[in-house]
Design a protein around this motif. Structure first.
Motif, PDB file in Angstrom:
ATOM      1  N   GLY A 123      -9.414 -15.707  -4.195  1.00 14.46           N
ATOM      2  CA  GLY A 123      -8.514 -16.727  -4.717  1.00 14.46           C
ATOM      3  C   GLY A 123      -7.344 -16.982  -3.791  1.00 14.46           C
ATOM      4  O   GLY A 123      -6.907 -18.135  -3.614  1.00 14.46           O
ATOM      5  N   GLU A 124      -6.816 -15.918  -3.178  1.00 12.93           N
ATOM      6  CA  GLU A 124      -5.711 -16.084  -2.232  1.00 12.93           C
ATOM      7  C   GLU A 124      -6.156 -16.832  -0.980  1.00 12.93           C
ATOM      8  O   GLU A 124      -5.416 -17.665  -0.451  1.00 12.93           O
ATOM      9  CB  GLU A 124      -5.138 -14.712  -1.872  1.00 12.93           C
ATOM     10  N   TRP A 125      -7.357 -16.551  -0.515  1.00  8.33           N
ATOM     11  CA  TRP A 125      -7.901 -17.286   0.628  1.00  8.33           C
ATOM     12  C   TRP A 125      -8.053 -18.768   0.293  1.00  8.33           C
ATOM     13  O   TRP A 125      -7.725 -19.644   1.099  1.00  8.33           O
ATOM     14  CB  TRP A 125      -9.258 -16.708   1.042  1.00  8.33           C
ATOM     15  N   LEU A 126      -8.539 -19.046  -0.901  1.00 13.26           N
ATOM     16  CA  LEU A 126      -8.759 -20.437  -1.310  1.00 13.26           C
ATOM     17  C   LEU A 126      -7.445 -21.213  -1.369  1.00 13.26           C
ATOM     18  O   LEU A 126      -7.351 -22.352  -0.883  1.00 13.26           O
ATOM     19  CB  LEU A 126      -9.455 -20.470  -2.671  1.00 13.26           C
ATOM     20  N   LYS A 127      -6.419 -20.593  -1.936  1.00 10.93           N
ATOM     21  CA  LYS A 127      -5.131 -21.277  -2.050  1.00 10.93           C
ATOM     22  C   LYS A 127      -4.449 -21.439  -0.700  1.00 10.93           C
ATOM     23  O   LYS A 127      -3.802 -22.463  -0.432  1.00 10.93           O
ATOM     24  CB  LYS A 127      -4.211 -20.508  -3.011  1.00 10.93           C
ATOM     25  N   ALA A 128      -4.583 -20.444   0.182  1.00  9.91           N
ATOM     26  CA  ALA A 128      -3.904 -20.482   1.475  1.00  9.91           C
ATOM     27  C   ALA A 128      -4.607 -21.375   2.489  1.00  9.91           C
ATOM     28  O   ALA A 128      -4.050 -21.623   3.561  1.00  9.91           O
ATOM     29  CB  ALA A 128      -3.787 -19.061   2.041  1.00  9.91           C
ATOM     30  N   THR A 129      -5.796 -21.845   2.168  1.00  7.98           N
ATOM     31  CA  THR A 129      -6.513 -22.731   3.098  1.00  7.98           C
ATOM     32  C   THR A 129      -6.799 -24.083   2.437  1.00  7.98           C
ATOM     33  O   THR A 129      -6.193 -25.087   2.799  1.00  7.98           O
ATOM     34  CB  THR A 129      -7.829 -22.079   3.555  1.00  7.98           C
ATOM     35  N   VAL A 130      -7.674 -24.100   1.451  1.00  5.79           N
ATOM     36  CA  VAL A 130      -8.047 -25.356   0.803  1.00  5.79           C
ATOM     37  C   VAL A 130      -6.891 -25.907  -0.032  1.00  5.79           C
ATOM     38  O   VAL A 130      -6.565 -27.105   0.030  1.00  5.79           O
ATOM     39  CB  VAL A 130      -9.297 -25.161  -0.079  1.00  5.79           C
ATOM     40  N   GLY A 131      -6.236 -25.053  -0.820  1.00  8.38           N
ATOM     41  CA  GLY A 131      -5.169 -25.509  -1.694  1.00  8.38           C
ATOM     42  C   GLY A 131      -4.007 -26.115  -0.930  1.00  8.38           C
ATOM     43  O   GLY A 131      -3.550 -27.219  -1.230  1.00  8.38           O
ATOM     44  N   ILE A 132      -3.520 -25.404   0.078  1.00  9.26           N
ATOM     45  CA  ILE A 132      -2.380 -25.901   0.859  1.00  9.26           C
ATOM     46  C   ILE A 132      -2.759 -27.145   1.640  1.00  9.26           C
ATOM     47  O   ILE A 132      -1.929 -28.049   1.845  1.00  9.26           O
ATOM     48  CB  ILE A 132      -1.859 -24.793   1.800  1.00  9.26           C
ATOM     49  N   SER A 133      -4.016 -27.245   2.067  1.00 11.58           N
ATOM     50  CA  SER A 133      -4.467 -28.431   2.815  1.00 11.58           C
ATOM     51  C   SER A 133      -4.521 -29.657   1.918  1.00 11.58           C
ATOM     52  O   SER A 133      -4.131 -30.759   2.327  1.00 11.58           O
ATOM     53  CB  SER A 133      -5.844 -28.167   3.436  1.00 11.58           C
ATOM     54  N   LEU A 134      -4.997 -29.477   0.691  1.00  7.36           N
ATOM     55  CA  LEU A 134      -4.994 -30.594  -0.263  1.00  7.36           C
ATOM     56  C   LEU A 134      -3.579 -31.052  -0.558  1.00  7.36           C
ATOM     57  O   LEU A 134      -3.295 -32.262  -0.629  1.00  7.36           O
ATOM     58  CB  LEU A 134      -5.698 -30.167  -1.560  1.00  7.36           C
ATOM     59  N   TYR A 135      -2.671 -30.114  -0.715  1.00  6.55           N
ATOM     60  CA  TYR A 135      -1.290 -30.464  -1.045  1.00  6.55           C
ATOM     61  C   TYR A 135      -0.642 -31.263   0.089  1.00  6.55           C
ATOM     62  O   TYR A 135      -0.008 -32.298  -0.147  1.00  6.55           O
ATOM     63  CB  TYR A 135      -0.494 -29.187  -1.308  1.00  6.55           C
ATOM     64  N   ILE A 136      -0.796 -30.801   1.322  1.00  2.14           N
ATOM     65  CA  ILE A 136      -0.161 -31.490   2.449  1.00  2.14           C
ATOM     66  C   ILE A 136      -0.810 -32.847   2.686  1.00  2.14           C
ATOM     67  O   ILE A 136      -0.132 -33.830   3.020  1.00  2.14           O
ATOM     68  CB  ILE A 136      -0.225 -30.597   3.707  1.00  2.14           C
ATOM     69  N   ALA A 137      -2.139 -32.937   2.515  1.00  5.35           N
ATOM     70  CA  ALA A 137      -2.806 -34.236   2.668  1.00  5.35           C
ATOM     71  C   ALA A 137      -2.325 -35.222   1.612  1.00  5.35           C
ATOM     72  O   ALA A 137      -2.128 -36.416   1.893  1.00  5.35           O
ATOM     73  CB  ALA A 137      -4.325 -34.057   2.577  1.00  5.35           C
ATOM     74  N   LEU A 138      -2.093 -34.752   0.392  1.00  9.25           N
ATOM     75  CA  LEU A 138      -1.559 -35.622  -0.662  1.00  9.25           C
ATOM     76  C   LEU A 138      -0.111 -36.007  -0.369  1.00  9.25           C
ATOM     77  O   LEU A 138       0.305 -37.144  -0.645  1.00  9.25           O
ATOM     78  CB  LEU A 138      -1.643 -34.913  -2.014  1.00  9.25           C
ATOM     79  N   LEU A 139       0.667 -35.080   0.186  1.00  9.82           N
ATOM     80  CA  LEU A 139       2.039 -35.391   0.568  1.00  9.82           C
ATOM     81  C   LEU A 139       2.057 -36.504   1.618  1.00  9.82           C
ATOM     82  O   LEU A 139       2.888 -37.422   1.557  1.00  9.82           O
ATOM     83  CB  LEU A 139       2.723 -34.132   1.114  1.00  9.82           C
TER      84      LEU A 139
END
Length: 297
Positions: A183-199
């Motif tokens: 879960g930490e790997w998912l948030k630190a890679t996919v999750g943060i990437s989705l957030y910055i792309a949406l930003l």
């Protein structure tokens, strides 16, 4: 004595005998039974998507901005890992992935800039008129721009964040760090990437609304940094609730939540920042779509 006959006129060509306004067949104009060698197809969203992809990969600003983004994320991430590994031999089980926060916070400015330029620069150069002539459906153009940009920003961020994550785990393996969970790997890679792309996509919508590159970039950077800076200087006890809210919902704090390292003990947690950014981006794109149909280009 026979009467002389008037000279015989030569027969007029068939094309001259046709109705007035009919073009010569040699001119290539369509006539009865003519079939154009150029295929005529009905335009669809795929054409707009291909056009925006061609534009975003052809301009130098894209390569420069994304190049600086990768350099900042990987460079700051590598420097952070080296410093922590050499100065702090015991991290007490701290998650090594959290070190990637610093590079992505600085690098997000590049994604914001590129998002604004994707729309606002066309208004500055007048290229938007050509775009709208080629595709009169303004909503289709905006959606195509947003989708192309989102995919580019997400892929580049994901690759950069993943590289930094693997580097930190390898570099800090002997410094008593905790083993990251799935879960930490998912948030630190996919999750943060989705957030910055949406930003970045939110920045794209703001660029379409304001139609001015410098103004939209300034507003977005202010929205990212100002709440946290203002909160740091709120010392009055009467403003404690405002200070806490600014801390909790500031962009830097929401980025840190993906690394389980929130600046505030309360407020958003888990995947909450992603849902908040999805809502903000949807509102921004909705406003850009509404104004696009009401204003001249």
């Amino acid at each position: 004595m026979s009467t002389p006959q008037p000279p015989t006129q030569p027969a007029a060509p068939a094309w001259e005998a046709a109705a007035p306004g009919t073009a010569h067949p040699a001119s290539g104009s369509a006539g009865p039974g003519y079939t154009s060698p150029i295929p005529v197809v009905r335009t669809h969203f795929g054409h707009a998507f291909a056009s925006e992809w061609t534009k975003i990969k052809s301009v130098r600003s894209t390569m420069w901005t994304l190049g600086v983004f990768v350099l900042l994320v990987v460079g700051i991430g590598l420097l952070t890992g080296v410093l922590v590994a050499s100065t702090d031999p015991d991290l007490n089980g701290e998650n090594a992935l959290s070190m990637g926060f610093f590079g992505l916070l600085v690098g997000s400015m590049c994604i914001i800039t590129l998002g604004v330029l994707t729309t606002a620069s066309e208004y500055g150069t007048g290229m938007i008129r050509t775009t709208m002539v080629a595709c009169p459906s303004r909503g289709r153009v905006l959606v195509a721009k947003a989708l192309v940009f989102f995919l580019v920003a997400f892929v580049v961020t994901l690759l950069s964040a993943t590289v930094v994550a693997f580097l930190h785990v390898a570099m800090l393996e002997g410094n008593n760090t905790g083993e990251p969970t799935g879960g930490e790997w998912l948030k630190a890679t996919v999750g943060i990437s989705l957030y910055i792309a949406l930003l970045g996509t939110l920045s794209l919508a703001l660029g379409s609304i304001i139609r001015h590159s410098a103004g939209a970039i300034t507003l977005m950077i202010g929205a990212v940094l100002a709440p946290l800076v203002i909160a740091l200087f709120m010392f009055s006890s009467s403003l404690e609730s405002v200070r806490t809210a600014l801390f909790e919902y500031s962009i830097p704090n929401q980025l840190s939540i993906f690394y389980a390292n929130s600046l505030s003990p309360s407020g958003p947690s888990g995947w909450d920042p992603l849902w908040i950014m999805i809502g903000l981006t949807a509102v921004g794109l909705g406003g850009a779509f509404a104004l696009l149909g009401k204003r001249d280009v």
